[in-house]
Design a protein around this motif. Sequence first.
Motif, PDB file in Angstrom:
ATOM      1  N   VAL A  28      -5.711   1.063  -1.056  1.00 41.84           N
ATOM      2  CA  VAL A  28      -4.868   2.359  -1.772  1.00 41.84           C
ATOM      3  C   VAL A  28      -6.137   3.414  -2.460  1.00 41.84           C
ATOM      4  O   VAL A  28      -5.849   4.515  -2.890  1.00 41.84           O
ATOM      5  N   ASP A  29      -7.238   2.705  -2.664  1.00 43.67           N
ATOM      6  CA  ASP A  29      -8.361   3.480  -3.562  1.00 43.67           C
ATOM      7  C   ASP A  29      -9.328   4.336  -2.836  1.00 43.67           C
ATOM      8  O   ASP A  29      -9.495   5.972  -2.734  1.00 43.67           O
ATOM      9  N   THR A  30      -9.129   4.624  -1.125  1.00 43.98           N
ATOM     10  CA  THR A  30      -9.385   4.760  -0.281  1.00 43.98           C
ATOM     11  C   THR A  30      -8.638   6.264  -0.054  1.00 43.98           C
ATOM     12  O   THR A  30      -8.811   7.416   0.643  1.00 43.98           O
ATOM     13  N   LEU A  31      -7.392   5.908   0.236  1.00 44.86           N
ATOM     14  CA  LEU A  31      -6.416   7.057   0.596  1.00 44.86           C
ATOM     15  C   LEU A  31      -6.219   8.149  -0.809  1.00 44.86           C
ATOM     16  O   LEU A  31      -5.953   8.971  -0.236  1.00 44.86           O
ATOM     17  N   ALA A  32      -6.478   7.391  -1.888  1.00 47.51           N
ATOM     18  CA  ALA A  32      -6.461   7.752  -2.883  1.00 47.51           C
ATOM     19  C   ALA A  32      -7.473   9.032  -3.421  1.00 47.51           C
ATOM     20  O   ALA A  32      -7.403  10.294  -3.685  1.00 47.51           O
TER      21      ALA A  32
ATOM     22  N   VAL B  42       0.861  -0.854  -0.066  1.00 48.48           N
ATOM     23  CA  VAL B  42       0.181  -0.221  -0.320  1.00 48.48           C
ATOM     24  C   VAL B  42       0.865   1.305   0.011  1.00 48.48           C
ATOM     25  O   VAL B  42       0.622   2.078  -0.451  1.00 48.48           O
ATOM     26  N   ALA B  43       2.011   1.126   0.808  1.00 48.61           N
ATOM     27  CA  ALA B  43       2.831   2.452   0.543  1.00 48.61           C
ATOM     28  C   ALA B  43       3.724   2.670  -0.663  1.00 48.61           C
ATOM     29  O   ALA B  43       3.948   3.840  -1.201  1.00 48.61           O
ATOM     30  N   VAL B  44       3.517   2.344  -1.019  1.00 54.68           N
ATOM     31  CA  VAL B  44       4.495   1.937  -2.489  1.00 54.68           C
ATOM     32  C   VAL B  44       3.150   2.237  -3.695  1.00 54.68           C
ATOM     33  O   VAL B  44       3.907   2.991  -3.596  1.00 54.68           O
ATOM     34  N   ALA B  45       2.500   2.167  -3.374  1.00 56.48           N
ATOM     35  CA  ALA B  45       1.344   2.492  -4.887  1.00 56.48           C
ATOM     36  C   ALA B  45       1.262   3.696  -4.294  1.00 56.48           C
ATOM     37  O   ALA B  45       0.830   4.871  -5.059  1.00 56.48           O
ATOM     38  N   ILE B  46       0.982   4.105  -2.914  1.00 56.60           N
ATOM     39  CA  ILE B  46       0.653   6.055  -2.557  1.00 56.60           C
ATOM     40  C   ILE B  46       2.289   6.754  -2.769  1.00 56.60           C
ATOM     41  O   ILE B  46       1.690   7.479  -3.719  1.00 56.60           O
ATOM     42  N   GLY B  47       3.042   5.823  -2.933  1.00 56.27           N
ATOM     43  CA  GLY B  47       4.280   6.516  -3.418  1.00 56.27           C
ATOM     44  C   GLY B  47       4.365   6.939  -4.548  1.00 56.27           C
ATOM     45  O   GLY B  47       5.265   8.014  -5.182  1.00 56.27           O
ATOM     46  N   LEU B  48       4.363   5.583  -5.604  1.00 58.38           N
ATOM     47  CA  LEU B  48       4.380   5.720  -6.596  1.00 58.38           C
ATOM     48  C   LEU B  48       3.414   6.792  -7.397  1.00 58.38           C
ATOM     49  O   LEU B  48       3.384   7.267  -8.241  1.00 58.38           O
ATOM     50  N   ARG B  49       1.880   7.029  -6.494  1.00 57.73           N
ATOM     51  CA  ARG B  49       0.824   8.280  -7.063  1.00 57.73           C
ATOM     52  C   ARG B  49       1.659   9.515  -7.157  1.00 57.73           C
ATOM     53  O   ARG B  49       1.255   9.823  -8.180  1.00 57.73           O
ATOM     54  N   THR B  50       2.217   9.386  -5.313  1.00 59.83           N
ATOM     55  CA  THR B  50       2.550  11.056  -6.196  1.00 59.83           C
ATOM     56  C   THR B  50       4.143  10.916  -6.634  1.00 59.83           C
ATOM     57  O   THR B  50       4.549  12.369  -7.166  1.00 59.83           O
ATOM     58  N   ALA B  51       4.718   9.921  -6.669  1.00 61.98           N
ATOM     59  CA  ALA B  51       6.151  10.323  -7.913  1.00 61.98           C
ATOM     60  C   ALA B  51       5.663   9.990  -9.219  1.00 61.98           C
ATOM     61  O   ALA B  51       5.908  11.100  -9.967  1.00 61.98           O
ATOM     62  N   ALA B  52       4.269  10.463  -9.230  1.00 62.26           N
ATOM     63  CA  ALA B  52       3.698  10.902 -10.719  1.00 62.26           C
ATOM     64  C   ALA B  52       3.421  11.265 -11.301  1.00 62.26           C
ATOM     65  O   ALA B  52       3.345  12.347 -12.846  1.00 62.26           O
ATOM     66  N   ALA B  53       3.093  13.141  -9.691  1.00 54.54           N
ATOM     67  CA  ALA B  53       3.141  14.331 -10.442  1.00 54.54           C
ATOM     68  C   ALA B  53       4.430  14.738 -10.136  1.00 54.54           C
ATOM     69  O   ALA B  53       4.475  16.041  -9.875  1.00 54.54           O
ATOM     70  N   GLN B  54       5.707  14.021  -9.980  1.00 53.72           N
ATOM     71  CA  GLN B  54       6.566  14.889  -9.681  1.00 53.72           C
ATOM     72  C   GLN B  54       7.527  15.887 -11.188  1.00 53.72           C
ATOM     73  O   GLN B  54       6.830  15.633 -11.722  1.00 53.72           O
ATOM     74  N   ALA B  55       8.114  16.954 -11.079  1.00 56.26           N
ATOM     75  CA  ALA B  55       8.614  17.708 -12.018  1.00 56.26           C
ATOM     76  C   ALA B  55      10.015  16.954 -12.266  1.00 56.26           C
ATOM     77  O   ALA B  55      10.547  17.537 -12.546  1.00 56.26           O
TER      78      ALA B  55
END
Length: 341
Positions: free
Chosen positions: A120-124, A80-93
């Motif tokens: 993951v969906d709940t957190l996102a 779950v932590a990796v999935a949330i981290g990847l969602r965040t990384a997808a928005a990085q510059a």
Amino acid sequence: MSDARARLLSLLSLLQTPRLWPGSELAQRLGVSGRTVRRDIDRLRELGYPVHAEQGGLGGYRLTAGAAMPPLLLEDDEAVAVAIGLRTAAAQAVTGADDAAVRALRKLLQVLPARLRRRVDTLASSTVAHPFSLAPEPVDPDALVVAAATIANHERLRFRYRDEARHVEPRALVTAGRRWYLLAFDLDRDDWRTFRLDRVTDLAATGARAATREVPGGDAAAFVARRTMQMAPTYPADVVIHAPAAHVVDRLGAPPPGTLTDQPDGTCRWQAPPDTPEWHALRLASIGLPFEVSGPAELAAHLRSTAALFQAATAGPGRSGTRSPQGERGRVRPASPPPHG
């Protein structure tokens, strides 16, 4: 799954904990003989997992870095932590980081159990990006790698900054929102400098040894924050917010900057410390409540110009030339407050 396969996965899960595992402890954990552990270790090596063995009374097994990336086993909370981290990384510059993060996230979500996908969906769904977050030019990942390597190796660095040659001793990479900064001692100017990494090109390590220098104040992040603030004019703000202080305090941050004072008419007065008009505006927009700006005039002007841009953006085809909203100087009160996340 056969007992042998289940045992192999259990062994891999243990080895992914970064420590030296004595063979006797692995055998006890798995409920097998030492010979079976050695045979399973050989199977993992055949599958590409670099398991290093250390001999002697204090020896054992550990999983090390290899030439290729082997599959990993993740616990539920780790996945779950990796999935949330990847969602965040997808928005990085960082150029390419968003695409790589999206591809990795797609692979992970494909194999996540339904119960973990729901987490993951709940957190996102409950986490939103700030609508006014900075969107600078993307950073070249190779620039990050070269800068980080010279910092780790204590090497001097040459690059071009806004088409000007610079020769520095790099000290730290600092992130601020979606922006990256390089903190370095400029050898030509004999002083510390902060460089926006999206404006740096042609980085090259010189191989020359960098001197050991202490960052003024000892905190690289704090030093960069001070320098970046000094580069822009700042003003204290005086704002009346149409709500009691108890309803505002959490929306401004914990603890909120400056002071919040309740007024007899049910409003509160926010006296904010010096900051740029842009950051004052970001905080005010995020509270989702009507407000009136008593000062400074620069903040009121910034809010009016921003309001004009938003009004033009929503005016529809053929009406992009909407005039700026007029109002009493220094007083801004939105007709309807923005939603608060």
